[in-house]
Design a protein around this motif. Structure first.
Motif, PDB file in Angstrom:
ATOM      1  N   VAL A 179      49.231  45.360  42.984  1.00  0.00           N
ATOM      2  CA  VAL A 179      48.757  45.735  41.645  1.00  0.00           C
ATOM      3  C   VAL A 179      47.995  47.050  41.748  1.00  0.00           C
ATOM      4  O   VAL A 179      46.804  47.061  42.020  1.00  0.00           O
ATOM      5  CB  VAL A 179      47.868  44.630  41.025  1.00  0.00           C
ATOM      6  N   THR A 192      45.343  48.262  36.414  1.00  0.00           N
ATOM      7  CA  THR A 192      45.210  47.347  35.274  1.00  0.00           C
ATOM      8  C   THR A 192      44.359  48.023  34.209  1.00  0.00           C
ATOM      9  O   THR A 192      43.594  48.944  34.503  1.00  0.00           O
ATOM     10  CB  THR A 192      44.498  46.031  35.664  1.00  0.00           C
ATOM     11  N   HIS A 246      39.167  48.501  36.604  1.00  0.00           N
ATOM     12  CA  HIS A 246      40.317  48.071  37.409  1.00  0.00           C
ATOM     13  C   HIS A 246      39.845  47.426  38.715  1.00  0.00           C
ATOM     14  O   HIS A 246      40.323  46.356  39.091  1.00  0.00           O
ATOM     15  CB  HIS A 246      41.251  49.246  37.690  1.00  0.00           C
ATOM     16  N   THR A 277      38.518  44.071  37.953  1.00  0.00           N
ATOM     17  CA  THR A 277      39.581  43.136  37.574  1.00  0.00           C
ATOM     18  C   THR A 277      40.322  42.606  38.790  1.00  0.00           C
ATOM     19  O   THR A 277      40.528  41.400  38.913  1.00  0.00           O
ATOM     20  CB  THR A 277      40.571  43.813  36.600  1.00  0.00           C
ATOM     21  N   LEU A 291      42.749  37.556  38.544  1.00  0.00           N
ATOM     22  CA  LEU A 291      43.749  38.175  37.687  1.00  0.00           C
ATOM     23  C   LEU A 291      44.982  37.295  37.690  1.00  0.00           C
ATOM     24  O   LEU A 291      45.560  37.034  38.744  1.00  0.00           O
ATOM     25  CB  LEU A 291      44.106  39.577  38.204  1.00  0.00           C
ATOM     26  N   ASN A 306      46.798  40.318  32.053  1.00  0.00           N
ATOM     27  CA  ASN A 306      45.376  40.585  31.898  1.00  0.00           C
ATOM     28  C   ASN A 306      45.051  40.509  30.408  1.00  0.00           C
ATOM     29  O   ASN A 306      45.512  41.361  29.641  1.00  0.00           O
ATOM     30  CB  ASN A 306      45.032  41.968  32.463  1.00  0.00           C
ATOM     31  N   VAL A 325      48.901  45.178  33.072  1.00  0.00           N
ATOM     32  CA  VAL A 325      48.965  45.075  34.531  1.00  0.00           C
ATOM     33  C   VAL A 325      50.195  45.845  34.997  1.00  0.00           C
ATOM     34  O   VAL A 325      51.288  45.648  34.464  1.00  0.00           O
ATOM     35  CB  VAL A 325      49.092  43.608  34.999  1.00  0.00           C
TER      36      VAL A 325
END
Length: 184
Positions: free
Chosen positions: A47, A50, A67, A70, A75, A79, A84
């Motif tokens: 990832v 986000t 981010h 998160t 997560l 989100n 995402v």
């Protein structure tokens, strides 16, 4: 240090841009994707970014700080109120469960081929460069190759609850839900 891909596909890098004191564009950070194995290493998730609000605030790098917060927390696939960006590697022959997220998803095939299976029975083979636009539908991803990994980049954006035929459709992650672990 970032975790390497679980597949034999090349490592990817992410580049975050910003501005210098003169207002000129610069790269403020770059790093390898941080891969996390899931489904007994039959899939890998990374990832790189986000968002957590419908309108992203990039002033003073607030978005980058959010981010980091998160991905260091819990997560899910989607989100809430945000988006995402997730790369997913699929092992040869692997198929995830039929599932639905409450989101609008763009799935872009980067490497290999992937079969999109819908709950209606429709099947569509997507190849490199093809894009699936998932609009809250029940679907499954299956790598039809017996030898090659597949990589798909997904952008998932939270949506209002979807109502079809008077019935509110919600998230359904399937019997063996692949819920992403923290990306650290």
């Amino acid at each position: 240090m970032a975790n390497k891909p679980v597949s034999n596909l090349p490592q990817l890098r992410q580049f975050y841009t910003g501005h210098n004191k003169d207002g000129k564009a610069i790269v403020v950070a770059q790093q390898d994707f941080d891969w996390v194995p899931v489904a007994e290493s039959q899939m890998g998730f990374a990832v790189p970014y986000t968002t957590s609000q419908p309108i992203t605030d990039m002033n003073d790098d607030k978005d980058l700080e959010q981010h980091k917060k998160t991905i260091s927390g819990t997560l899910g696939l989607v989100n809430p109120n945000g988006s995402v960006l997730r790369a997913v590697d699929f092992a040869p022959g692997y198929a995830c469960d039929m599932h639905r997220t409450q989101s609008l998803d763009y799935g872009i095939v980067l490497e290999g081929t992937i079969e999109m299976v819908l709950d209606s029975g429709e099947r569509h083979l997507l190849k490199r460069g093809d894009v699936a636009i998932q609009r809250g539908t029940q679907h499954q991803w299956r790598n039809p190759s017996e030898t090659e990994w597949t990589r798909v980049m997904f952008v998932l954006m939270d949506t209002a609850p979807l109502v079809v035929g008077g019935e509110k459709l919600g998230e359904d992650l399937g019997e063996h839900a692949v819920v992403p672990p923290s990306q650290r």
